[in-house]
Design an enzyme around this catalytic site. Structure first.
Site, PDB file in Angstrom:
ATOM      1  N   PHE A 131     -10.944  17.328 -14.396  1.00  0.00           N
ATOM      2  CA  PHE A 131     -10.373  17.088 -13.075  1.00  0.00           C
ATOM      3  C   PHE A 131      -8.846  17.015 -13.285  1.00  0.00           C
ATOM      4  O   PHE A 131      -8.386  16.340 -14.214  1.00  0.00           O
ATOM      5  CB  PHE A 131     -10.912  15.782 -12.507  1.00  0.00           C
ATOM      6  CG  PHE A 131     -10.513  15.567 -11.079  1.00  0.00           C
ATOM      7  CD1 PHE A 131     -11.229  16.154 -10.056  1.00  0.00           C
ATOM      8  CD2 PHE A 131      -9.402  14.800 -10.767  1.00  0.00           C
ATOM      9  CE1 PHE A 131     -10.852  15.976  -8.737  1.00  0.00           C
ATOM     10  CE2 PHE A 131      -9.019  14.615  -9.447  1.00  0.00           C
ATOM     11  CZ  PHE A 131      -9.744  15.211  -8.433  1.00  0.00           C
ATOM     12  N   ASP A 202     -13.726   9.436 -19.217  1.00  0.00           N
ATOM     13  CA  ASP A 202     -13.707   9.374 -17.755  1.00  0.00           C
ATOM     14  C   ASP A 202     -15.163   9.436 -17.294  1.00  0.00           C
ATOM     15  O   ASP A 202     -15.861  10.429 -17.545  1.00  0.00           O
ATOM     16  CB  ASP A 202     -12.889  10.553 -17.208  1.00  0.00           C
ATOM     17  CG  ASP A 202     -12.808  10.561 -15.683  1.00  0.00           C
ATOM     18  OD1 ASP A 202     -13.743  10.058 -15.032  1.00  0.00           O
ATOM     19  OD2 ASP A 202     -11.824  11.102 -15.151  1.00  0.00           O
ATOM     20  N   TYR A 227     -15.894   4.990  -5.848  1.00  0.00           N
ATOM     21  CA  TYR A 227     -16.310   5.548  -4.546  1.00  0.00           C
ATOM     22  C   TYR A 227     -17.302   6.691  -4.632  1.00  0.00           C
ATOM     23  O   TYR A 227     -17.699   7.222  -3.605  1.00  0.00           O
ATOM     24  CB  TYR A 227     -15.084   5.992  -3.736  1.00  0.00           C
ATOM     25  CG  TYR A 227     -14.107   6.908  -4.453  1.00  0.00           C
ATOM     26  CD1 TYR A 227     -14.374   8.247  -4.653  1.00  0.00           C
ATOM     27  CD2 TYR A 227     -12.901   6.410  -4.938  1.00  0.00           C
ATOM     28  CE1 TYR A 227     -13.476   9.067  -5.311  1.00  0.00           C
ATOM     29  CE2 TYR A 227     -11.988   7.218  -5.601  1.00  0.00           C
ATOM     30  CZ  TYR A 227     -12.282   8.556  -5.784  1.00  0.00           C
ATOM     31  OH  TYR A 227     -11.402   9.353  -6.440  1.00  0.00           O
ATOM     32  N   LYS A 228     -17.705   7.086  -5.836  1.00  0.00           N
ATOM     33  CA  LYS A 228     -18.658   8.200  -5.923  1.00  0.00           C
ATOM     34  C   LYS A 228     -20.078   7.620  -5.908  1.00  0.00           C
ATOM     35  O   LYS A 228     -20.504   7.050  -4.923  1.00  0.00           O
ATOM     36  CB  LYS A 228     -18.356   9.041  -7.158  1.00  0.00           C
ATOM     37  CG  LYS A 228     -16.981   9.709  -7.108  1.00  0.00           C
ATOM     38  CD  LYS A 228     -16.767  10.589  -8.305  1.00  0.00           C
ATOM     39  CE  LYS A 228     -15.331  11.063  -8.451  1.00  0.00           C
ATOM     40  NZ  LYS A 228     -14.919  12.030  -7.426  1.00  0.00           N
ATOM     41  N   ARG A 373     -21.089  22.815  -4.873  1.00  0.00           N
ATOM     42  CA  ARG A 373     -21.455  21.647  -5.697  1.00  0.00           C
ATOM     43  C   ARG A 373     -22.286  20.677  -4.857  1.00  0.00           C
ATOM     44  O   ARG A 373     -21.823  20.182  -3.835  1.00  0.00           O
ATOM     45  CB  ARG A 373     -20.175  20.967  -6.183  1.00  0.00           C
ATOM     46  CG  ARG A 373     -20.431  19.859  -7.183  1.00  0.00           C
ATOM     47  CD  ARG A 373     -19.156  19.236  -7.654  1.00  0.00           C
ATOM     48  NE  ARG A 373     -18.573  18.354  -6.648  1.00  0.00           N
ATOM     49  CZ  ARG A 373     -17.640  17.441  -6.905  1.00  0.00           C
ATOM     50  NH1 ARG A 373     -17.171  17.297  -8.136  1.00  0.00           N
ATOM     51  NH2 ARG A 373     -17.150  16.683  -5.944  1.00  0.00           N
TER      52      ARG A 373
HETATM   53  C1  LIG Z   1     -13.413  13.237 -13.023  1.00  0.00           C
HETATM   54  C2  LIG Z   1     -12.416  12.637 -12.082  1.00  0.00           C
HETATM   55  N1  LIG Z   1     -11.376  11.928 -12.579  1.00  0.00           N
HETATM   56  C3  LIG Z   1     -10.452  11.392 -11.774  1.00  0.00           C
HETATM   57  C4  LIG Z   1     -10.509  11.546 -10.401  1.00  0.00           C
HETATM   58  C5  LIG Z   1      -9.402  11.007  -9.532  1.00  0.00           C
HETATM   59  O1  LIG Z   1      -9.594   9.710  -9.178  1.00  0.00           O
HETATM   60  P1  LIG Z   1      -8.552   8.899  -8.255  1.00  0.00           P
HETATM   61  O2  LIG Z   1      -8.221   9.766  -7.092  1.00  0.00           O
HETATM   62  O3  LIG Z   1      -9.356   7.684  -7.880  1.00  0.00           O
HETATM   63  O4  LIG Z   1      -7.369   8.548  -9.052  1.00  0.00           O
HETATM   64  C6  LIG Z   1     -11.581  12.245  -9.838  1.00  0.00           C
HETATM   65  C7  LIG Z   1     -11.681  12.389  -8.372  1.00  0.00           C
HETATM   66  O5  LIG Z   1     -12.532  13.032  -7.811  1.00  0.00           O
HETATM   67  C8  LIG Z   1     -12.545  12.820 -10.701  1.00  0.00           C
HETATM   68  O6  LIG Z   1     -13.570  13.535 -10.210  1.00  0.00           O
END
Ligand SMILES: Cc1ncc(COP(=O)(O)O)c(C=O)c1O
Length: 414
Positions: A131, A202, A227-228, A373
């Protein structure tokens, strides 16, 4: 497909739902009628408990207790208290997880602190297909500390680490956000340790649906979203894990008053708090933490191993349905168990396919550049939902419904 074959899939869905009845928490969630929600990996659905906890935090705690709520409703200690609940879900000891900040900020703290624990090493590894925030944060830390960012896919990480002596940190996602591939946390962490490096994970797409096993896998640091799949609500606070052996040496790169040993002494000298509290920064997002704390009660009485079994069954059955229905799209997500809780399909018009599905009440995600997805939050989805969703995918794709003009215009958030 014949009516008989569809009936047989329906019977199988019923059997599988009966087999997994003990992990069915649908009644704990508020889902609109007519929607099959396959976006729990972007924004988990609202639970009754999350809604009530947020309402109580606003109405009674803030509204009536006012500033007394910091003590009377234990707002001040909420980051560690809710962190402990997350710890149970990700296989971490109590006292090693704190919630607050975003995943991005939490990752910054973890990567920065980890790199400083290996002062003689110059390289940080991360996945070029992470990401994007993960790559941005890691690059930023490397720039600030004069380190070299090396983009190495998780599949090549063990080979890169073997016999090396230059790597400070390997920082990877346990589940790939686009493809749903599940990487071997223990194997990459062990390879990092054998090379004298540390490992940071992560867990955005694994917390709450995969047996993460941070302690068993020996992970040094980890972060993840609230939040997921955890369903903490939009912008819910993230979590940060620091392994017990690093807590004493963990240097928070953002020295704030919440991470101070005696925050109310109002001293200009910074003395880090003991334990995971030193990973805190500023005033915690109390309302968001309240919603997350409520949401996590959906896991009360459940074992993550059973939730994981349900997740694998749901995603496996969905792919089986697509095959049986003649949906001939490449399935990007592994068909074996090395996957998270999603099924990603490749389609040249993926954006339009997702829009056409949403118009039918099947809410999923589009991810650049050609990924449909579909996330299966196991607590509130059933095998019957998986079959119904597969029938909709067939009608949209095989029936070429996605070609309609209204499905082509892009919104700000895709
Ligand atoms: C794998 C991953 N890491 C980090 C993030 C970003 O998180 P945040 O916006 O809470 O900083 C996301 C957001 O979808 C994600 O899917």
């Amino acid at each position: 497909m014949t009516d008989d074959a569809l009936t047989a899939l329906g019977e199988r869905a019923r059997d599988l739902d009966a087999e997994h009845a003990a992990t069915d928490r649908r009644s704990a969630f508020v889902l609109p009628q007519g929607v099959i929600y396959l976006d729990g990996n972007s924004l988990g659905a609202m639970s009754v408990a999350a809604r009530d906890a947020a309402a109580d935090a606003v109405t009674r705690q803030w509204g009536e207790q006012l500033i007394r709520a910091w003590n009377d409703s234990a707002w001040w200690t909420a980051p560690e208290r809710v962190g402990d609940r997350v710890a149970e879900l990700i296989g971490a000891p109590l006292g090693t997880v704190v919630v607050g900040d975003s995943t991005t900020v939490s990752l910054y703290k973890a990567v920065h602190a980890a790199a400083r624990l290996r002062p003689n090493r110059r390289v940080v590894l991360t996945d070029p297909d992470s990401f994007p925030t993960d790559v941005h944060v890691t690059r930023g830390v490397c720039d600030q500390l004069g380190l070299t960012l090396e983009l190495v896919s998780p599949g090549d990480a063990v080979a890169r680490l073997e016999g090396s002596n230059d790597v400070a940190l390997a920082s990877y996602s346990q589940v790939d956000y686009r493809t749903g591939e599940l990487w071997d946390l223990a194997a990459i962490t062990t390879a990092a340790h054998d090379a004298g490096a540390l490992a940071c994970w992560d867990l955005c797409h694994s917390a709450g649906v995969v047996e993460v096993g941070l302690t068993d896998g020996g992970a040094d640091f980890a972060v993840g979203c609230g939040y997921k799949y955890l369903s903490g609500g939009p912008g819910a606070p993230a979590f940060l894990f620091v392994a017990p052996q690093h807590l004493g040496d963990f240097t928070n790169p953002i020295l704030g008053w919440n991470g101070h040993a005696t925050p109310f002494a109002m001293s200009p000298d910074h003395v880090p708090a003991d334990g995971i509290t030193r990973a805190r920064v500023g005033t915690p997002p109390v309302l968001g933490i309240a919603a997350l704390e409520g949401a996590l009660t959906a896991y009360d009485g459940l074992k993550v191993a059973d939730v994981r079994r349900r997740s694998l069954s749901l995603t496996g059955f969905f792919v089986e349905c697509l095959d049986a229905l003649g949906v001939d799209l490449p399935v990007v997500t592994p068909r074996d168990d090395a996957r998270g809780s999603q099924v990603s399909l490749r389609h040249p018009d993926a954006y339009a396919v997702v829009q056409a599905l949403i118009a039918r009440g099947v809410i999923g995600d589009f991810r650049e550049k050609d990924i449909v997805r579909l996330g299966f939050a196991p607590l509130y989805l059933s095998h019957a939902d998986a079959l119904a969703a597969a029938v909709h995918v067939r009608d949209v794709v095989v029936g070429r419904e996605f070609e309609q003009e209204q499905f082509r215009s892009r919104a700000t958030v895709t």
